[in-house]
Write an enzyme that holds these catalytic residues in place. Structure first.
Site, PDB file in Angstrom:
ATOM      1  N   GLN A  90      34.312  52.301  32.282  1.00 32.04           N
ATOM      2  CA  GLN A  90      35.648  52.855  32.058  1.00 32.04           C
ATOM      3  C   GLN A  90      35.648  54.373  32.212  1.00 32.04           C
ATOM      4  OE1 GLN A  90      37.746  53.468  28.384  1.00 32.04           O
ATOM      5  NE2 GLN A  90      39.369  52.111  29.104  1.00 32.04           N
ATOM      6  N   CYS A 120      43.997  56.193  26.025  1.00 35.03           N
ATOM      7  CA  CYS A 120      43.304  56.889  24.932  1.00 35.03           C
ATOM      8  C   CYS A 120      44.235  57.918  24.286  1.00 35.03           C
ATOM      9  CB  CYS A 120      42.045  57.576  25.455  1.00 35.03           C
ATOM     10  SG  CYS A 120      41.221  58.471  24.134  1.00 35.03           S
ATOM     11  N   ASP A 222      45.070  43.993  17.672  1.00 31.30           N
ATOM     12  CA  ASP A 222      45.174  43.242  16.417  1.00 31.30           C
ATOM     13  C   ASP A 222      44.681  41.792  16.499  1.00 31.30           C
ATOM     14  OD1 ASP A 222      46.226  45.588  15.510  1.00 31.30           O
ATOM     15  OD2 ASP A 222      48.276  44.852  15.309  1.00 31.30           O
TER      16      ASP A 222
HETATM   17  C1  FMN Z   1      36.265  53.511  17.519  1.00 27.69           C
HETATM   18  C2  FMN Z   1      37.135  53.160  18.681  1.00 27.69           C
HETATM   19  C3  FMN Z   1      36.781  53.564  19.954  1.00 27.69           C
HETATM   20  C4  FMN Z   1      37.598  53.243  21.043  1.00 27.69           C
HETATM   21  N1  FMN Z   1      37.223  53.628  22.285  1.00 27.69           N
HETATM   22  C5  FMN Z   1      37.966  53.271  23.358  1.00 27.69           C
HETATM   23  C6  FMN Z   1      37.561  53.610  24.671  1.00 27.69           C
HETATM   24  O1  FMN Z   1      36.521  54.245  24.896  1.00 27.69           O
HETATM   25  N2  FMN Z   1      38.369  53.212  25.709  1.00 27.69           N
HETATM   26  C7  FMN Z   1      39.530  52.495  25.494  1.00 27.69           C
HETATM   27  O2  FMN Z   1      40.221  52.150  26.452  1.00 27.69           O
HETATM   28  N3  FMN Z   1      39.917  52.161  24.266  1.00 27.69           N
HETATM   29  C8  FMN Z   1      39.162  52.514  23.205  1.00 27.69           C
HETATM   30  N4  FMN Z   1      39.553  52.138  21.954  1.00 27.69           N
HETATM   31  C9  FMN Z   1      40.735  51.278  21.799  1.00 27.69           C
HETATM   32  C10 FMN Z   1      40.305  49.810  21.822  1.00 27.69           C
HETATM   33  O3  FMN Z   1      39.643  49.486  23.008  1.00 27.69           O
HETATM   34  C11 FMN Z   1      41.495  48.862  21.641  1.00 27.69           C
HETATM   35  O4  FMN Z   1      42.395  49.048  22.698  1.00 27.69           O
HETATM   36  C12 FMN Z   1      42.233  49.094  20.333  1.00 27.69           C
HETATM   37  O5  FMN Z   1      41.303  49.263  19.266  1.00 27.69           O
HETATM   38  C13 FMN Z   1      43.188  47.932  20.010  1.00 27.69           C
HETATM   39  O6  FMN Z   1      42.488  46.726  19.978  1.00 27.69           O
HETATM   40  P1  FMN Z   1      41.987  46.061  18.591  1.00 27.69           P
HETATM   41  O7  FMN Z   1      43.179  45.881  17.710  1.00 27.69           O
HETATM   42  O8  FMN Z   1      41.355  44.747  19.015  1.00 27.69           O
HETATM   43  O9  FMN Z   1      41.010  47.003  17.983  1.00 27.69           O
HETATM   44  C14 FMN Z   1      38.772  52.488  20.852  1.00 27.69           C
HETATM   45  C15 FMN Z   1      39.132  52.080  19.559  1.00 27.69           C
HETATM   46  C16 FMN Z   1      38.335  52.414  18.481  1.00 27.69           C
HETATM   47  C17 FMN Z   1      38.730  51.960  17.101  1.00 27.69           C
END
Ligand code: FMN
Length: 340
Positions: A90, A120, A222
Protein backbone atom coordinates in the site's frame (compact mmCIF):
# COMPACT_ATOMS: atom_id res chain seq x y z
CA UNK A 1 -25.64 -15.22 13.34
CA UNK A 2 -29.26 -15.42 12.14
CA UNK A 3 -30.54 -18.51 10.28
CA UNK A 4 -31.45 -16.27 7.38
CA UNK A 5 -27.97 -14.79 7.21
CA UNK A 6 -26.40 -18.25 7.43
CA UNK A 7 -28.59 -19.66 4.67
CA UNK A 8 -28.07 -16.72 2.34
CA UNK A 9 -24.34 -17.06 2.66
CA UNK A 10 -24.45 -20.80 2.24
CA UNK A 11 -26.19 -20.25 -1.07
CA UNK A 12 -23.91 -17.43 -2.19
CA UNK A 13 -20.64 -19.09 -1.23
CA UNK A 14 -18.72 -15.87 -1.95
CA UNK A 15 -16.92 -16.61 -5.23
CA UNK A 16 -13.23 -15.81 -5.73
CA UNK A 17 -12.48 -12.21 -6.62
CA UNK A 18 -11.01 -11.68 -10.09
CA UNK A 19 -8.60 -8.84 -10.75
CA UNK A 20 -7.05 -8.05 -14.09
CA UNK A 21 -3.94 -5.92 -14.19
CA UNK A 22 -2.37 -4.27 -17.18
CA UNK A 23 -1.45 -7.65 -18.67
CA UNK A 24 -1.90 -10.07 -15.76
CA UNK A 25 -5.07 -11.55 -14.34
CA UNK A 26 -5.14 -12.67 -10.75
CA UNK A 27 -7.74 -13.93 -8.39
CA UNK A 28 -8.26 -13.97 -4.68
CA UNK A 29 -9.54 -17.25 -3.35
CA UNK A 30 -10.29 -15.81 0.07
CA UNK A 31 -12.75 -12.89 0.16
CA UNK A 32 -11.78 -11.97 3.72
CA UNK A 33 -8.90 -9.51 3.63
CA UNK A 34 -6.49 -8.32 6.31
CA UNK A 35 -6.28 -4.53 6.27
CA UNK A 36 -3.07 -2.55 6.06
CA UNK A 37 -2.21 -1.40 9.59
CA UNK A 38 0.63 1.08 10.04
CA UNK A 39 2.97 -0.01 12.81
CA UNK A 40 1.36 -3.46 12.92
CA UNK A 41 1.10 -5.36 9.63
CA UNK A 42 4.81 -6.03 9.30
CA UNK A 43 6.28 -9.26 8.00
CA UNK A 44 6.12 -10.98 11.41
CA UNK A 45 2.47 -10.07 12.03
CA UNK A 46 1.61 -11.28 8.51
CA UNK A 47 3.30 -14.61 9.19
CA UNK A 48 0.87 -15.12 12.09
CA UNK A 49 -2.18 -14.04 10.08
CA UNK A 50 -1.25 -16.56 7.37
CA UNK A 51 -1.08 -19.36 9.92
CA UNK A 52 -4.89 -19.19 10.08
CA UNK A 53 -5.61 -17.63 6.68
CA UNK A 54 -3.01 -18.94 4.22
CA UNK A 55 -4.86 -17.74 1.12
CA UNK A 56 -6.02 -14.34 2.33
CA UNK A 57 -4.78 -11.10 0.80
CA UNK A 58 -2.60 -9.28 3.30
CA UNK A 59 -1.06 -5.82 3.07
CA UNK A 60 2.19 -4.22 4.02
CA UNK A 61 1.97 -1.24 6.33
CA UNK A 62 1.41 1.85 4.20
CA UNK A 63 4.59 2.95 2.47
CA UNK A 64 5.52 6.54 1.73
CA UNK A 65 5.99 6.52 -2.06
CA UNK A 66 8.27 9.57 -2.08
CA UNK A 67 10.55 7.96 0.52
CA UNK A 68 10.61 4.70 -1.40
CA UNK A 69 11.48 6.61 -4.57
CA UNK A 70 14.42 8.09 -2.66
CA UNK A 71 15.49 4.67 -1.40
CA UNK A 72 14.09 4.80 2.17
CA UNK A 73 11.57 2.43 3.77
CA UNK A 74 12.63 -0.44 1.53
CA UNK A 75 12.47 -2.81 4.51
CA UNK A 76 8.67 -2.69 4.19
CA UNK A 77 8.70 -4.03 0.64
CA UNK A 78 11.62 -6.39 0.81
CA UNK A 79 11.43 -10.04 -0.23
CA UNK A 80 7.75 -9.96 -0.99
CA UNK A 81 8.14 -12.85 -3.40
CA UNK A 82 8.95 -15.00 -0.36
CA UNK A 83 5.49 -14.36 1.14
CA UNK A 84 3.53 -17.58 1.13
CA UNK A 85 0.29 -15.89 0.01
CA UNK A 86 -0.93 -12.79 -1.82
CA UNK A 87 0.61 -9.55 -0.57
CA UNK A 88 -0.45 -6.04 -1.49
CA UNK A 89 1.88 -3.07 -1.11
CA UNK A 90 0.00 0.00 0.00
CA UNK A 91 1.44 3.33 -1.14
CA UNK A 92 0.61 6.86 -0.15
CA UNK A 93 1.55 10.22 -1.66
CA UNK A 94 0.00 12.72 -4.06
CA UNK A 95 2.78 12.93 -6.68
CA UNK A 96 2.06 10.68 -9.66
CA UNK A 97 5.81 10.36 -10.45
CA UNK A 98 6.67 9.13 -6.95
CA UNK A 99 3.72 6.75 -6.99
CA UNK A 100 4.83 5.32 -10.34
CA UNK A 101 8.40 4.83 -9.19
CA UNK A 102 7.33 3.23 -5.90
CA UNK A 103 4.79 1.00 -7.65
CA UNK A 104 7.48 -0.27 -10.04
CA UNK A 105 9.66 -1.08 -7.02
CA UNK A 106 6.77 -2.88 -5.33
CA UNK A 107 6.10 -4.93 -8.43
CA UNK A 108 9.72 -5.94 -8.77
CA UNK A 109 9.82 -6.98 -5.10
CA UNK A 110 7.08 -9.50 -5.80
CA UNK A 111 3.89 -7.66 -4.80
CA UNK A 112 0.63 -9.34 -5.82
CA UNK A 113 -0.97 -5.92 -6.25
CA UNK A 114 -0.41 -2.26 -5.47
CA UNK A 115 -2.99 -0.44 -3.37
CA UNK A 116 -3.24 3.33 -3.23
CA UNK A 117 -4.16 4.86 0.09
CA UNK A 118 -6.89 7.49 -0.28
CA UNK A 119 -8.29 7.16 3.21
CA UNK A 120 -5.58 7.82 5.78
CA UNK A 121 -6.88 10.57 8.09
CA UNK A 122 -3.53 11.27 9.79
CA UNK A 123 -2.89 15.04 9.65
CA UNK A 124 0.82 14.70 8.88
CA UNK A 125 -0.08 12.81 5.68
CA UNK A 126 -3.31 14.56 4.64
CA UNK A 127 -1.80 18.02 5.10
CA UNK A 128 0.81 17.17 2.47
CA UNK A 129 -1.89 16.00 0.04
CA UNK A 130 -1.66 12.23 0.54
CA UNK A 131 -4.11 9.67 2.00
CA UNK A 132 -7.59 11.09 2.60
CA UNK A 133 -6.64 14.49 1.10
CA UNK A 134 -7.02 12.85 -2.32
CA UNK A 135 -10.75 12.49 -1.57
CA UNK A 136 -10.92 16.25 -2.21
CA UNK A 137 -8.98 15.94 -5.48
CA UNK A 138 -10.84 13.45 -7.68
CA UNK A 139 -8.95 14.44 -10.83
CA UNK A 140 -5.55 14.03 -9.23
CA UNK A 141 -6.71 10.74 -7.67
CA UNK A 142 -7.71 9.49 -11.13
CA UNK A 143 -4.45 10.66 -12.68
CA UNK A 144 -2.49 8.70 -10.08
CA UNK A 145 -4.50 5.54 -10.70
CA UNK A 146 -4.26 5.92 -14.48
CA UNK A 147 -0.50 6.49 -14.49
CA UNK A 148 0.32 3.79 -11.95
CA UNK A 149 -1.91 1.27 -13.77
CA UNK A 150 -0.08 1.97 -17.02
CA UNK A 151 3.34 1.65 -15.40
CA UNK A 152 2.94 -1.80 -13.84
CA UNK A 153 1.38 -5.06 -14.91
CA UNK A 154 0.00 -6.16 -11.54
CA UNK A 155 -3.46 -4.93 -10.47
CA UNK A 156 -3.89 -1.48 -8.94
CA UNK A 157 -6.49 -1.16 -6.20
CA UNK A 158 -7.57 1.78 -4.05
CA UNK A 159 -8.70 2.10 -0.45
CA UNK A 160 -11.03 5.03 0.17
CA UNK A 161 -13.30 6.51 2.81
CA UNK A 162 -16.81 7.84 2.09
CA UNK A 163 -15.44 11.33 1.57
CA UNK A 164 -13.58 14.14 3.29
CA UNK A 165 -16.63 15.18 5.32
CA UNK A 166 -20.35 14.53 5.23
CA UNK A 167 -21.15 17.77 3.39
CA UNK A 168 -18.92 16.94 0.41
CA UNK A 169 -19.15 13.14 0.53
CA UNK A 170 -19.81 11.65 -2.92
CA UNK A 171 -18.26 8.18 -2.80
CA UNK A 172 -20.14 6.87 -5.84
CA UNK A 173 -18.80 9.46 -8.27
CA UNK A 174 -15.38 9.32 -6.67
CA UNK A 175 -15.24 5.51 -6.99
CA UNK A 176 -16.64 5.59 -10.55
CA UNK A 177 -13.82 7.96 -11.50
CA UNK A 178 -11.25 5.57 -10.06
CA UNK A 179 -12.84 2.65 -11.89
CA UNK A 180 -12.65 4.59 -15.18
CA UNK A 181 -9.02 5.39 -14.44
CA UNK A 182 -8.17 1.68 -14.20
CA UNK A 183 -8.61 0.65 -10.55
CA UNK A 184 -9.24 -3.09 -10.36
CA UNK A 185 -10.86 -3.14 -6.92
CA UNK A 186 -11.96 -0.57 -4.39
CA UNK A 187 -12.11 -0.99 -0.63
CA UNK A 188 -14.49 1.38 1.11
CA UNK A 189 -14.12 2.23 4.79
CA UNK A 190 -17.64 3.37 5.69
CA UNK A 191 -16.65 6.62 7.38
CA UNK A 192 -15.63 10.07 6.21
CA UNK A 193 -12.22 11.50 6.99
CA UNK A 194 -13.79 13.94 9.44
CA UNK A 195 -15.30 11.06 11.41
CA UNK A 196 -11.91 9.52 12.04
CA UNK A 197 -12.89 6.36 13.89
CA UNK A 198 -15.94 7.82 15.63
CA UNK A 199 -19.54 6.74 15.11
CA UNK A 200 -20.27 3.57 13.20
CA UNK A 201 -19.26 2.56 9.70
CA UNK A 202 -22.06 3.23 7.22
CA UNK A 203 -22.53 -0.10 5.45
CA UNK A 204 -25.60 1.24 3.57
CA UNK A 205 -23.39 3.85 1.91
CA UNK A 206 -20.94 1.09 0.91
CA UNK A 207 -23.85 -0.85 -0.63
CA UNK A 208 -24.61 2.13 -2.89
CA UNK A 209 -21.00 2.22 -4.08
CA UNK A 210 -21.10 -1.53 -4.71
CA UNK A 211 -24.31 -1.20 -6.74
CA UNK A 212 -22.75 1.49 -8.95
CA UNK A 213 -19.44 -0.20 -9.82
CA UNK A 214 -18.50 -3.06 -12.13
CA UNK A 215 -15.20 -3.84 -10.37
CA UNK A 216 -15.12 -5.70 -7.03
CA UNK A 217 -15.89 -3.70 -3.90
CA UNK A 218 -14.61 -4.64 -0.45
CA UNK A 219 -16.51 -3.41 2.60
CA UNK A 220 -14.53 -2.21 5.59
CA UNK A 221 -15.31 -0.83 9.01
CA UNK A 222 -16.45 -2.24 12.34
CA UNK A 223 -16.35 -5.93 11.41
CA UNK A 224 -15.27 -7.70 14.55
CA UNK A 225 -16.57 -11.25 14.10
CA UNK A 226 -18.44 -13.60 11.74
CA UNK A 227 -21.82 -12.22 12.75
CA UNK A 228 -20.72 -8.69 11.76
CA UNK A 229 -19.13 -10.09 8.60
CA UNK A 230 -22.35 -11.77 7.52
CA UNK A 231 -24.47 -8.74 8.36
CA UNK A 232 -22.08 -6.48 6.48
CA UNK A 233 -22.07 -8.76 3.42
CA UNK A 234 -25.87 -8.93 3.52
CA UNK A 235 -26.23 -5.16 3.69
CA UNK A 236 -23.49 -4.18 1.25
CA UNK A 237 -23.57 -7.15 -1.14
CA UNK A 238 -19.82 -6.52 -1.32
CA UNK A 239 -17.45 -8.98 -2.96
CA UNK A 240 -15.46 -9.33 0.23
CA UNK A 241 -14.69 -7.70 3.52
CA UNK A 242 -11.60 -6.25 5.13
CA UNK A 243 -10.76 -6.64 8.80
CA UNK A 244 -8.64 -4.06 10.63
CA UNK A 245 -8.71 -3.42 14.35
CA UNK A 246 -10.27 -6.75 15.26
CA UNK A 247 -7.04 -8.43 14.16
CA UNK A 248 -4.87 -6.45 16.56
CA UNK A 249 -3.80 -9.05 19.10
CA UNK A 250 -5.94 -11.62 17.30
CA UNK A 251 -4.10 -12.59 14.11
CA UNK A 252 -6.42 -15.58 13.79
CA UNK A 253 -9.52 -13.44 13.13
CA UNK A 254 -9.31 -13.34 9.31
CA UNK A 255 -8.96 -17.14 9.20
CA UNK A 256 -11.66 -17.53 11.83
CA UNK A 257 -14.19 -15.44 9.89
CA UNK A 258 -13.31 -17.09 6.59
CA UNK A 259 -13.64 -20.56 8.12
CA UNK A 260 -16.88 -19.82 9.93
CA UNK A 261 -18.50 -18.31 6.85
CA UNK A 262 -17.36 -21.11 4.55
CA UNK A 263 -17.83 -24.09 6.77
CA UNK A 264 -20.68 -22.82 8.89
CA UNK A 265 -19.06 -24.19 12.00
CA UNK A 266 -17.54 -22.27 14.82
CA UNK A 267 -13.85 -21.93 15.30
CA UNK A 268 -12.08 -22.56 18.59
CA UNK A 269 -10.57 -19.27 19.63
CA UNK A 270 -7.04 -19.67 21.00
CA UNK A 271 -7.15 -20.33 24.73
CA UNK A 272 -4.91 -18.83 27.41
CA UNK A 273 -2.06 -21.27 26.72
CA UNK A 274 -2.17 -20.64 22.97
CA UNK A 275 -2.26 -16.89 23.50
CA UNK A 276 0.81 -17.13 25.73
CA UNK A 277 2.66 -19.31 23.23
CA UNK A 278 1.76 -16.88 20.44
CA UNK A 279 2.91 -13.86 22.46
CA UNK A 280 6.18 -15.58 23.29
CA UNK A 281 6.80 -16.47 19.66
CA UNK A 282 5.93 -12.94 18.52
CA UNK A 283 8.26 -11.42 21.11
CA UNK A 284 11.15 -13.74 20.24
CA UNK A 285 10.78 -13.10 16.50
CA UNK A 286 10.67 -9.33 16.97
CA UNK A 287 13.70 -9.39 19.27
CA UNK A 288 15.67 -11.63 16.90
CA UNK A 289 14.90 -9.23 14.03
CA UNK A 290 15.17 -5.88 15.80
CA UNK A 291 17.14 -6.49 19.03
CA UNK A 292 15.99 -4.65 22.14
CA UNK A 293 13.75 -2.37 20.05
CA UNK A 294 11.75 -5.51 19.27
CA UNK A 295 10.58 -5.54 22.89
CA UNK A 296 8.99 -2.11 22.47
CA UNK A 297 7.08 -3.27 19.40
CA UNK A 298 6.14 -6.57 21.04
CA UNK A 299 4.64 -4.76 24.06
CA UNK A 300 1.53 -3.63 22.22
CA UNK A 301 0.98 -7.05 20.62
CA UNK A 302 1.41 -8.86 23.97
CA UNK A 303 -0.90 -6.34 25.59
CA UNK A 304 -3.63 -7.02 23.02
CA UNK A 305 -3.18 -10.81 22.90
CA UNK A 306 -2.85 -11.53 26.62
CA UNK A 307 -6.50 -10.87 27.40
CA UNK A 308 -9.51 -12.87 28.47
CA UNK A 309 -7.94 -15.31 30.89
CA UNK A 310 -7.27 -15.51 34.62
CA UNK A 311 -4.17 -13.55 35.58
CA UNK A 312 -4.03 -11.77 32.19
CA UNK A 313 -4.31 -8.27 33.57
CA UNK A 314 -1.54 -8.87 36.13
CA UNK A 315 0.66 -10.34 33.42
CA UNK A 316 0.06 -7.35 31.12
CA UNK A 317 0.91 -5.01 33.96
CA UNK A 318 4.25 -6.79 34.45
CA UNK A 319 4.99 -7.14 30.73
CA UNK A 320 4.80 -3.42 30.00
CA UNK A 321 7.32 -2.87 32.79
CA UNK A 322 9.78 -5.54 31.64
CA UNK A 323 13.02 -3.74 30.88
CA UNK A 324 14.72 -6.42 28.82
CA UNK A 325 13.53 -9.08 26.38
CA UNK A 326 14.79 -11.79 28.76
CA UNK A 327 12.66 -10.36 31.57
CA UNK A 328 9.56 -10.41 29.33
CA UNK A 329 10.31 -13.93 28.06
CA UNK A 330 10.67 -15.19 31.64
CA UNK A 331 7.36 -13.62 32.64
CA UNK A 332 5.49 -15.40 29.87
CA UNK A 333 7.33 -18.69 30.46
CA UNK A 334 6.45 -18.53 34.15
CA UNK A 335 2.79 -17.94 33.27
CA UNK A 336 2.89 -20.87 30.84
CA UNK A 337 4.02 -23.21 33.62
CA UNK A 338 0.54 -22.85 35.12
CA UNK A 339 -0.81 -24.71 32.09
CA UNK A 340 1.53 -27.70 32.11
C1 FMN B 1 -3.41 1.35 14.10
C2 FMN B 1 -4.04 1.50 12.76
C3 FMN B 1 -3.25 1.60 11.63
C4 FMN B 1 -3.84 1.75 10.37
N1 FMN B 1 -3.04 1.82 9.27
C5 FMN B 1 -3.60 1.90 8.04
C6 FMN B 1 -2.79 1.92 6.88
O1 FMN B 1 -1.55 1.87 6.93
N2 FMN B 1 -3.43 2.00 5.66
C7 FMN B 1 -4.81 2.06 5.57
O2 FMN B 1 -5.34 2.12 4.46
N3 FMN B 1 -5.58 2.03 6.65
C8 FMN B 1 -5.01 1.94 7.87
N4 FMN B 1 -5.81 1.88 8.97
C9 FMN B 1 -7.27 1.83 8.80
C10 FMN B 1 -7.72 0.36 8.72
O3 FMN B 1 -7.10 -0.31 7.67
C11 FMN B 1 -9.24 0.24 8.56
O4 FMN B 1 -9.63 0.86 7.36
C12 FMN B 1 -10.00 0.88 9.70
O5 FMN B 1 -9.40 0.54 10.95
C13 FMN B 1 -11.48 0.45 9.71
O6 FMN B 1 -11.58 -0.94 9.76
P1 FMN B 1 -11.85 -1.72 11.15
O7 FMN B 1 -13.11 -1.19 11.75
O8 FMN B 1 -11.96 -3.18 10.74
O9 FMN B 1 -10.68 -1.46 12.04
C14 FMN B 1 -5.24 1.78 10.24
C15 FMN B 1 -6.04 1.68 11.39
C16 FMN B 1 -5.46 1.55 12.63
C17 FMN B 1 -6.34 1.43 13.85
Amino acid sequence: MTDRAQNTLKMKKLPPIFLSGNGTSRYLECPIIQSPLAGISDQIFRKFVRRWAPKALLFTEMVNAKSLELGHGEDKVIELSKESGPIGVQLFDHRPCSMIDAAIKAESSGAFLVDINMGCPVKKIARKGGGSALLKEPELAQTIVKKVSKAISIPVTVKIRLGWCEATSNPIDFALGLQDAGAQLITVHGRTRRQGFSGTADWEAISKVKKSLDIPVIANGDIKNSKDAINCLEITNADGIMIGRASMGAPWIVGQIDGEIKNQKSFTTPDARMKLILSLEHLKLLVSQKGNHGLLIARKHMNWTCKGFKGASELRHKLVRARTPIEAIELIEKELLKFT
